[in-house]
Every structure is written in structure tokens, then in C-alpha cells.
Enzyme design. Structure first.
Site, PDB file in Angstrom:
ATOM      1  CG  ASN A   7      -1.685   1.236   1.435  1.00  0.00           C
ATOM      2  OD1 ASN A   7      -1.787   2.059   0.533  1.00  0.00           O
ATOM      3  ND2 ASN A   7      -2.261   1.398   2.622  1.00  0.00           N
ATOM      4  CE  LYS A   9       0.081   3.177   4.757  1.00  0.00           C
ATOM      5  NZ  LYS A   9       0.274   3.236   6.204  1.00  0.00           N
ATOM      6  CG  HIS A  91      -5.707   1.854   5.241  1.00  0.00           C
ATOM      7  ND1 HIS A  91      -5.202   2.854   6.049  1.00  0.00           N
ATOM      8  CD2 HIS A  91      -4.727   0.939   5.118  1.00  0.00           C
ATOM      9  CE1 HIS A  91      -3.963   2.546   6.377  1.00  0.00           C
ATOM     10  NE2 HIS A  91      -3.649   1.389   5.837  1.00  0.00           N
ATOM     11  CD  GLU A  93      -2.581   5.511   6.735  1.00  0.00           C
ATOM     12  OE1 GLU A  93      -2.601   5.634   5.490  1.00  0.00           O
ATOM     13  OE2 GLU A  93      -1.667   4.929   7.343  1.00  0.00           O
ATOM     14  CD  GLU A 160      -3.576  -2.790   7.348  1.00  0.00           C
ATOM     15  OE1 GLU A 160      -2.399  -2.957   6.976  1.00  0.00           O
ATOM     16  OE2 GLU A 160      -4.246  -1.812   7.034  1.00  0.00           O
ATOM     17  N   GLY A 166       2.525   1.795  10.858  1.00  0.00           N
ATOM     18  CA  GLY A 166       3.529   2.855  10.771  1.00  0.00           C
ATOM     19  C   GLY A 166       4.241   3.153  12.074  1.00  0.00           C
ATOM     20  CB  SER A 203       5.076  -2.370  11.981  1.00  0.00           C
ATOM     21  OG  SER A 203       4.702  -1.040  12.304  1.00  0.00           O
TER      22      SER A 203
HETATM   23  P1  PGA Z   1       2.905  -0.069   7.649  1.00  0.00           P
HETATM   24  O1  PGA Z   1       1.434   0.213   7.062  1.00  0.00           O
HETATM   25  O2  PGA Z   1       3.376  -1.371   7.048  1.00  0.00           O
HETATM   26  O3  PGA Z   1       3.729   1.126   7.191  1.00  0.00           O
HETATM   27  O4  PGA Z   1       2.771  -0.163   9.124  1.00  0.00           O
HETATM   28  C1  PGA Z   1       0.505  -0.818   6.924  1.00  0.00           C
HETATM   29  C2  PGA Z   1      -0.741  -0.313   6.260  1.00  0.00           C
HETATM   30  O5  PGA Z   1      -1.094   0.857   6.430  1.00  0.00           O
HETATM   31  O6  PGA Z   1      -1.411  -1.085   5.548  1.00  0.00           O
END
Ligand code: PGA
Length: 241
Positions: A7, A9, A91, A93, A160, A166, A203
Site C-alpha cells: 500500500n 499511500k 483502511h 487512515e 490491521e 507505521g 509494521s
Molecule cells: P505499515 O502500514 O506497514 O507502514 O505499518 C501498513 C498499512 O497501512 O497497511
């Protein structure tokens, strides 16, 4: 088989796509791993063409609407038109930075299910909910509301934990496995079938991929930050099996 989806982003540029593609194509591909990348809308068509079968290209978002007076929105049929193969919905976010409710997530998913695209429904608890041991309750509600009137067809679920995205923090491998099994149980209750893939995200890096993904019940990963680097992304695939 493990399924490793990236992803990107709000990241990437034409120059970076070129570099990523070169590195990805030069890498030795692990057997029994399928790769996919969710990328910004504007790169979908180009990336679908250059990656063809090497890596499925999909979208990070879609509109709740199908057409009409919705300035700036992109519909599920438009994604299909530019050869996107899948789309993320729900997601963390989108839920937390753009106020998307389970009802909006559900509408997006239903629109996608009118097309050939696969949908990756992302669910996960916040740190507070995790600490208060409310994870199962939250996940069940996100699944029941997000999947209202939906079918199991072309559906993938990504677990998730919000607090792991992140942050460099991850649940233990045992928590990941137990939670994935719980999600599979709820999906079985909803659809009466248990073939839906369930991924882990938050992560994931080359160093922890084996530990987090080795369980036969964990079907793969959704990778944010580490998917921007082709070498790390492929390495995660290698380490996942
Ligand atoms: P990350 O993000 O691997 O940077 O923690 C995961 C995601 O947002 O799907």
C-alpha cells in the site's frame, strides 16, 4: 501460497515507479507468493500495463457513489476501466483521518462487488480498544457492518491493528494467528464458508515477516512503508513462506 499486498499511500512518482519496476523485475521471485500493490489513482493505468502479471495493481480507495455530482470522486467502474484488479476499503487512515464510517465502507464494498475487482476490507482495533481487551468485539462489529448485504466473492480481509500501522510495533505472532482465526470464524458465521483470505498488516518488514506470517492460517500481509522499496517488498514475500 502467501499473498503479499503493498500500500503506497500518498507516496510515489513516475521516477520512483520506474526504479521500483526495474528492481522488482530484477529480483528472484519466491515460489508460492503472489504480489499486489495498491497505488494512487493517477498511476493505476500505467502500473497495470508495466507490471502485467508480475504484480497485481489495485487502488487505495474508491467512491461510495457510482456516478453524478460528486466532484473529485473515482468510481468502482472507473477503476475497472483502467485495469485495477483490486481496491482497499476501510483502511485505518480512511476511517480515522477522513471520518469513514462502517456504513460508508460498506457502500464502497458493495459498489466494488458490482465489478470484477477484488476488495480488501481492512479492519482493526485502536490501542485503547486493544488494551481494554475489546479487539474481538470491534472486529466483529466492523465485519458485520462492513459486510452487510455483501457476498464472499472476491473478498479479502486484512487485520490491521491501528496501533501497529507505521509505528514499528506489532502484536505477537500468537496474537496475529489467534485474531486471524477469530476473523475466519466470524466470516464463516456471516457467509457459511471459510475460503476467504485473511491477511495481517501493521509494521511488516523483512525482519519480522517470517515470525508474523508463518502460521498456515495467516494468508499473507498488507505492507505499507516497506512496500515502497522493491527489494524489501520481495524479501517480505521470500520470508513469509
Ligand atoms: P505499515 O502500514 O506497514 O507502514 O505499518 C501498513 C498499512 O497501512 O497497511
Amino acid at each position: 501460497m502467501k499473498y503479499i499486498f503493498g500500500n503506497w499511500k500518498l507516496n510515489g512518482s513516475l521516477k520512483e515507479i520506474d526504479k521500483f519496476e526495474k528492481e522488482f523485475s530484477a529480483s528472484q521471485m519466491p515460489k508460492n507468493v503472489k504480489f499486489g500493490l495498491a497505488v494512487p489513482f493517477v498511476y493505476l493505468q500505467k502500473m497495470s500495463q508495466i507490471f502485467e502479471k508480475k504484480c497485481e495493481i489495485g487502488a487505495e480507495n474508491v467512491s461510495f457513489a457510482n456516478s453524478g455530482e460528486f466532484t473529485g470522486e473515482i468510481s468502482a467502474t472507473m477503476l475497472e476501466d483502467v485495469k485495477a484488479k483490486f481496491c482497499l476499503v476501510g483502511h485505518s487512515e480512511r476511517r480515522h483521518k477522513f471520518g469513514e464510517t462502517n456504513e460508508i465502507v460498506n457502500q464502497k464494498l458493495l459498489n466494488l462487488q458490482q465489478t470484477k475487482l477484488k476488495t480488501i476490507l481492512c479492519i482493526g482495533e485502536t490501542k485503547d480498544e486493544f488494551e481494554q481487551k475489546k479487539t474481538k468485539q470491534v472486529l466483529k462489529s466492523q465485519l458485520q457492518k462492513g459486510l452487510k448485504n455483501a457476498s464472499a466473492k472476491n473478498l479479502i480481509v486484512a487485520y490491521e491493528p491501528v496501533w501497529a500501522i507505521g509505528t514499528g510495533l506489532t502484536p505477537t505472532a500468537k496474537i496475529v494467528e489467534d485474531t486471524v482465526l477469530y476473523i475466519k470464524k466470524v466470516l464463516n458465521q456471516i457467509f457459511g464458508e471459510n475460503k476467504i483470505l485473511v491477511l495481517y498488516g501493521g509494521s511488516v518488514k523483512p525482519e519480522n515477516a517470517n515470525q508474523l506470517l508463518k502460521s498456515k492460517f495467516v494468508d499473507g500481509a498488507l505492507v505499507g512503508g516497506a512496500s515502497l522499496c522493491a527489494k524489501k517488498f520481495v524479501e517480505i514475500g521470500k520470508n513469509s513462506i
